[in-house]
Write an enzyme that holds these catalytic residues in place. Structure first.
Site, PDB file in Angstrom:
ATOM      1  N   LYS A  13       0.846  -1.202   0.000  1.00 29.89           N
ATOM      2  CA  LYS A  13       0.000   0.000   0.000  1.00 29.89           C
ATOM      3  C   LYS A  13       0.880   1.249   0.000  1.00 29.89           C
ATOM      4  O   LYS A  13       2.076   1.180   0.294  1.00 29.89           O
ATOM      5  CB  LYS A  13      -0.916  -0.019   1.231  1.00 29.89           C
ATOM      6  CG  LYS A  13      -0.184  -0.077   2.569  1.00 29.89           C
ATOM      7  CD  LYS A  13      -1.143  -0.417   3.715  1.00 29.89           C
ATOM      8  CE  LYS A  13      -0.413  -0.440   5.040  1.00 29.89           C
ATOM      9  NZ  LYS A  13      -1.279  -0.904   6.150  1.00 29.89           N
ATOM     10  N   ARG A  18     -10.809  -0.620  14.638  1.00 28.16           N
ATOM     11  CA  ARG A  18     -10.515   0.181  13.453  1.00 28.16           C
ATOM     12  C   ARG A  18     -11.286  -0.354  12.259  1.00 28.16           C
ATOM     13  O   ARG A  18     -12.158   0.315  11.720  1.00 28.16           O
ATOM     14  CB  ARG A  18      -9.005   0.176  13.188  1.00 28.16           C
ATOM     15  CG  ARG A  18      -8.598   1.060  12.035  1.00 28.16           C
ATOM     16  CD  ARG A  18      -7.108   1.047  11.786  1.00 28.16           C
ATOM     17  NE  ARG A  18      -6.642  -0.211  11.203  1.00 28.16           N
ATOM     18  CZ  ARG A  18      -5.416  -0.392  10.709  1.00 28.16           C
ATOM     19  NH1 ARG A  18      -4.536   0.590  10.748  1.00 28.16           N
ATOM     20  NH2 ARG A  18      -5.058  -1.562  10.197  1.00 28.16           N
ATOM     21  N   TYR A  67      14.770  30.552  10.114  1.00 28.12           N
ATOM     22  CA  TYR A  67      13.503  31.217  10.449  1.00 28.12           C
ATOM     23  C   TYR A  67      13.328  31.335  11.965  1.00 28.12           C
ATOM     24  O   TYR A  67      13.523  30.369  12.699  1.00 28.12           O
ATOM     25  CB  TYR A  67      12.321  30.411   9.909  1.00 28.12           C
ATOM     26  CG  TYR A  67      12.090  30.569   8.427  1.00 28.12           C
ATOM     27  CD1 TYR A  67      11.813  31.821   7.874  1.00 28.12           C
ATOM     28  CD2 TYR A  67      12.138  29.459   7.584  1.00 28.12           C
ATOM     29  CE1 TYR A  67      11.593  31.955   6.513  1.00 28.12           C
ATOM     30  CE2 TYR A  67      11.910  29.592   6.222  1.00 28.12           C
ATOM     31  CZ  TYR A  67      11.631  30.844   5.693  1.00 28.12           C
ATOM     32  OH  TYR A  67      11.411  30.976   4.351  1.00 28.12           O
ATOM     33  N   MET A 107      11.301  24.769   3.953  1.00 31.05           N
ATOM     34  CA  MET A 107      10.628  23.959   2.938  1.00 31.05           C
ATOM     35  C   MET A 107      11.642  23.225   2.060  1.00 31.05           C
ATOM     36  O   MET A 107      11.451  22.057   1.711  1.00 31.05           O
ATOM     37  CB  MET A 107       9.732  24.838   2.054  1.00 31.05           C
ATOM     38  CG  MET A 107       8.923  24.027   1.049  1.00 31.05           C
ATOM     39  SD  MET A 107       7.962  25.041  -0.096  1.00 31.05           S
ATOM     40  CE  MET A 107       6.743  25.747   0.996  1.00 31.05           C
TER      41      MET A 107
HETATM   42  C1  LIG Z   1      -0.459  -1.837   6.840  1.00 29.03           C
HETATM   43  C2  LIG Z   1      -0.995  -3.138   7.272  1.00 29.03           C
HETATM   44  C3  LIG Z   1      -0.126  -4.240   7.445  1.00 29.03           C
HETATM   45  C4  LIG Z   1       1.370  -4.127   7.367  1.00 29.03           C
HETATM   46  O1  LIG Z   1       1.841  -3.682   8.623  1.00 29.03           O
HETATM   47  P1  LIG Z   1       3.397  -3.557   8.933  1.00 29.03           P
HETATM   48  O2  LIG Z   1       3.436  -3.184  10.367  1.00 29.03           O
HETATM   49  O3  LIG Z   1       3.921  -2.503   8.030  1.00 29.03           O
HETATM   50  O4  LIG Z   1       4.014  -4.883   8.647  1.00 29.03           O
HETATM   51  C5  LIG Z   1      -0.693  -5.469   7.726  1.00 29.03           C
HETATM   52  N1  LIG Z   1      -2.025  -5.609   7.868  1.00 29.03           N
HETATM   53  C6  LIG Z   1      -2.881  -4.573   7.748  1.00 29.03           C
HETATM   54  C7  LIG Z   1      -4.331  -4.801   7.934  1.00 29.03           C
HETATM   55  C8  LIG Z   1      -2.390  -3.308   7.463  1.00 29.03           C
HETATM   56  O5  LIG Z   1      -3.234  -2.275   7.371  1.00 29.03           O
END
Ligand SMILES: *Cc1c(COP(=O)(O)O)cnc(C)c1O
Length: 375
Positions: free
Chosen positions: A39, A138, A258, A306
């Site tokens: 992802k 979640r 800054y 920046m």
């Molecule tokens: C992002 C995610 C993972 C991967 O988690 P890591 O800690 O990066 O290995 C696994 N399962 C779900 C449901 C996730 O959202």
């Protein structure tokens, strides 16, 4: 993409280390298989070459968060490779998800109903993963929906369950008692689906000292981040090297950057490098973080701008200081976990924010069985 001469810094991505990390995790969790979590564009490193490298290393299961990511990645995946959409099925996304052959993670009775309805109208069984919320609150079926599903199994008619999964809230902490609670909750739910493969662990979970069910969803450890608060078992995948833009000497008492938030307590040499918060270098590192020149720590002084950072290089021998001289931001002296700790965040955020202005130097993975010995 930026060329090496026009960019402010070079981001090196070591796909050989990525492939090694896949093998390290695979050995750790065997006989479970490792799904690659790609992802957010492969945690910022480039989803397509990450996926290609992992497929070469033997990976046959991938996870993205969103259907849009699945649509983008699917053409790069080989025949027979499974692609899970972790965040589930948004209303209206059912047909698009089915059209590309992605496997949605069904997270609620509503999502189950919509996927089953599409299966009915299209006259074929549709694959899915099923997630139960084992305590993180979640994603996944909350307890009351999980109970209804177990009582009314016909809700799953037309759905071919490929995986039962859940997600740990505290996997990076082996001492967290909640890991065992979530595992027990998960096992109770999964026991109602005895023939379906199970997956609970992310990278942190993969390094908990116990078995890992049938599949592990590994993200950060593939990319070199420490999976737990413990010595890191995987190899670094990224390195970031900037070049000095300008040097100056300022007297004791002078301010830097800054707001003049840093005041020099001695005559000071300042080096400016062309990386800033627009490149994903956290602004929180102003007056906190560091860089390294020839292994010598040089503190960030003043705020992160920046497009630039100012470093106190007074203690560095002159021969290492000239316009164009290399400065390590991520590398052997400073890991992504070090940078994250200084910035009050986690390596995930450092990686996924890595900017688009870097020159990206991608080192291909060695093909293991083609390795030859040279004299
Ligand atoms: C992002 C995610 C993972 C991967 O988690 P890591 O800690 O990066 O290995 C696994 N399962 C779900 C449901 C996730 O959202």
């Amino acid at each position: 993409m930026q060329s090496i001469d026009t960019a402010g810094a070079v981001l090196r991505i070591d796909l050989d280390a990525l492939a090694d990390n896949y093998r390290i995790i695979q050995r750790q969790v065997a006989p479970a298989t490792v799904a690659g979590v790609v992802k957010a564009d492969g945690y910022g490193l480039g989803g397509e070459h990450v996926a290609a490298t992992l497929m070469d290393a033997g990976c046959r299961h991938f996870c993205v968060a969103l259907l849009g990511e699945a649509v983008a990645l699917k053409p790069a995946l080989r025949e027979g490779v499974a692609l899970f959409v972790l965040n589930g099925l948004q209303p209206g996304a059912e047909a698009d998800c089915a059209a590309i052959g992605a496997i949605p993670v069904l997270n609620s009775l509503d999502q189950i109903a919509r996927w089953a309805a599409l299966a009915r109208t299209s006259g074929r069984r549709l694959p899915a993963a099923l997630q139960v919320d084992s305590g993180m609150a979640r994603l996944g079926l909350p307890p009351e929906e999980a109970a209804m599903l177990i009582a009314e199994r016909e809700r799953l008619d037309g759905i071919e369950l490929k995986l039962i999964m859940s997600h740990l809230a505290c996997a990076d902490d082996p001492d967290a008692g909640f890991n065992a609670e979530q595992r027990a909750h998960f096992e109770r739910f999964a026991s109602h689906f005895p023939d379906v493969p199970r997956a609970l662990d992310n990278s942190g979970g993969a390094f908990l000292a116990r078995d890992h069910f049938d599949m592990v969803r590994a993200g950060i450890a593939l990319y070199g981040g420490a999976p737990q608060r413990a010595p890191n078992p995987v190899r670094a995948v990224v390195a970031l090297e900037a070049r000095i833009t300008q040097l100056r000497n300022i007297p004791a008492g002078a301010g830097v950057g800054y707001g003049l938030t840093h005041r020099c307590d001695r005559p000071t040499q300042i080096a400016t490098i062309p990386v800033g918060y627009a490149d994903g270098w956290p602004r929180h590192l102003g007056n906190v973080g560091s860089a390294f020149i020839e292994g010598i720590r040089v503190p960030i002084v003043g705020r992160v701008s920046m497009d630039s950072i100012t470093l106190d290089v007074t203690d560095v021998p002159d021969i290492f200081l000239y316009p164009g001289a290399p400065v390590e931001l991520i590398g052997p002296h400073q890991t992504i976990d070090d940078v994250a700790a200084d910035a009050g965040t986690i390596s995930y955020e450092i990686l996924t924010q890595l900017g688009q202005r870097y020159h990206r130097d991608v080192r291909a993975a060695a093909v293991p069985h083609k390795r030859s010995i040279t004299a």
